[in-house]
Design a protein around this motif. Sequence first.
Motif, PDB file in Angstrom:
ATOM      1  N   PRO A  54       1.200  -0.906   0.091  1.00  0.00           N
ATOM      2  CA  PRO A  54      -0.089   0.009   0.252  1.00  0.00           C
ATOM      3  C   PRO A  54       0.648   1.524  -0.160  1.00  0.00           C
ATOM      4  O   PRO A  54       0.366   2.262  -0.791  1.00  0.00           O
ATOM      5  N   GLU A  55       2.053   1.149   0.122  1.00  0.00           N
ATOM      6  CA  GLU A  55       3.012   2.520   0.663  1.00  0.00           C
ATOM      7  C   GLU A  55       3.710   2.504  -1.308  1.00  0.00           C
ATOM      8  O   GLU A  55       3.609   3.928  -0.947  1.00  0.00           O
ATOM      9  N   GLU A 112      -9.301  -3.646   5.186  1.00  0.00           N
ATOM     10  CA  GLU A 112      -8.388  -2.935   5.703  1.00  0.00           C
ATOM     11  C   GLU A 112      -6.770  -3.405   5.108  1.00  0.00           C
ATOM     12  O   GLU A 112      -6.374  -4.227   4.351  1.00  0.00           O
ATOM     13  N   ARG A 113      -5.541  -2.184   6.077  1.00  0.00           N
ATOM     14  CA  ARG A 113      -4.874  -2.490   5.496  1.00  0.00           C
ATOM     15  C   ARG A 113      -4.022  -4.105   6.728  1.00  0.00           C
ATOM     16  O   ARG A 113      -4.972  -4.192   7.363  1.00  0.00           O
ATOM     17  N   ILE A 143      -3.875   3.329  10.481  1.00  0.00           N
ATOM     18  CA  ILE A 143      -4.998   2.889  11.037  1.00  0.00           C
ATOM     19  C   ILE A 143      -5.015   4.593   9.794  1.00  0.00           C
ATOM     20  O   ILE A 143      -6.449   4.826   9.500  1.00  0.00           O
ATOM     21  N   ALA A 144      -4.924   5.609  10.714  1.00  0.00           N
ATOM     22  CA  ALA A 144      -4.824   7.293  10.302  1.00  0.00           C
ATOM     23  C   ALA A 144      -4.691   6.581   8.393  1.00  0.00           C
ATOM     24  O   ALA A 144      -5.968   7.711   8.010  1.00  0.00           O
ATOM     25  N   ILE A 145      -3.037   6.248   7.910  1.00  0.00           N
ATOM     26  CA  ILE A 145      -3.368   6.433   6.741  1.00  0.00           C
ATOM     27  C   ILE A 145      -4.184   6.229   6.532  1.00  0.00           C
ATOM     28  O   ILE A 145      -4.846   6.442   5.181  1.00  0.00           O
ATOM     29  N   GLN A 146      -5.466   4.824   6.637  1.00  0.00           N
ATOM     30  CA  GLN A 146      -5.407   4.297   5.714  1.00  0.00           C
ATOM     31  C   GLN A 146      -7.196   4.267   5.867  1.00  0.00           C
ATOM     32  O   GLN A 146      -7.928   4.706   4.310  1.00  0.00           O
ATOM     33  N   ALA A 151     -11.637   7.804   3.142  1.00  0.00           N
ATOM     34  CA  ALA A 151     -12.273   9.181   2.754  1.00  0.00           C
ATOM     35  C   ALA A 151     -11.918   9.432   1.322  1.00  0.00           C
ATOM     36  O   ALA A 151     -12.648   9.760   0.871  1.00  0.00           O
ATOM     37  N   ASN A 152     -11.229   9.539   1.039  1.00  0.00           N
ATOM     38  CA  ASN A 152     -10.678   9.256  -0.944  1.00  0.00           C
ATOM     39  C   ASN A 152     -11.512   8.669  -1.717  1.00  0.00           C
ATOM     40  O   ASN A 152     -12.855   9.482  -3.090  1.00  0.00           O
TER      41      ASN A 152
END
Length: 189
Positions: A54-55, A112-113, A143-146, A151-152
């Motif tokens: 994901p990164e 989820e990640r 979790i915040a990055i996910q 949201a996007n």
Amino acid sequence: MAFHALQPLDFRAPAILLSGTVDQAMYGQFRQQLDAAPAKGLCVIELSTLGGDPEVARMMGEDVRFRSEIEPDRRIVFLGKAAVYSAGVTFMSFFLRENRYLTRGTRLMIHERLMGSSLEINGPLTRCVATVEAKLNELRASIAIQNEGFANLVRGSDVSLDELMEKAPSNWYLDAAEARSRGLVEAVL
């Protein structure tokens, strides 16, 4: 900025073709093709993937976002083909909904990640607490990055963030038609 809807003929010769695992090798191919693509007009990025890092997907997405900002005469568009799973959806989330397209029969998979980790607690108690807090901080940041990506992804659709977060832990599969009807993509070709 107002975008006109694209037609199938607009996708006949994608500037960037990516398939396989989203990893450092794909990133290298992506950057080479992005750098070689015309700086004006339509730039289609075609992707088929079962997932990956994901990164790396976020790095690719940030490149798209940045290039879109500094090259206003170029419209960068996503075309998902066959399968856009996991990290592929993360990448797609960096495109405005108006710039997301799928081919018929394409499937999206959103989850989820994932984390695989062991936590060994050993040593003085204060260091043990610091070790546990460090792992909690890692989880909270992930979790915040996910959730930023989620949201996007749902922006401009009828999928709420709460609905996505409810379905993501058990892998949410959508076919192209459902993704279109829910407003996650502009059109199905």
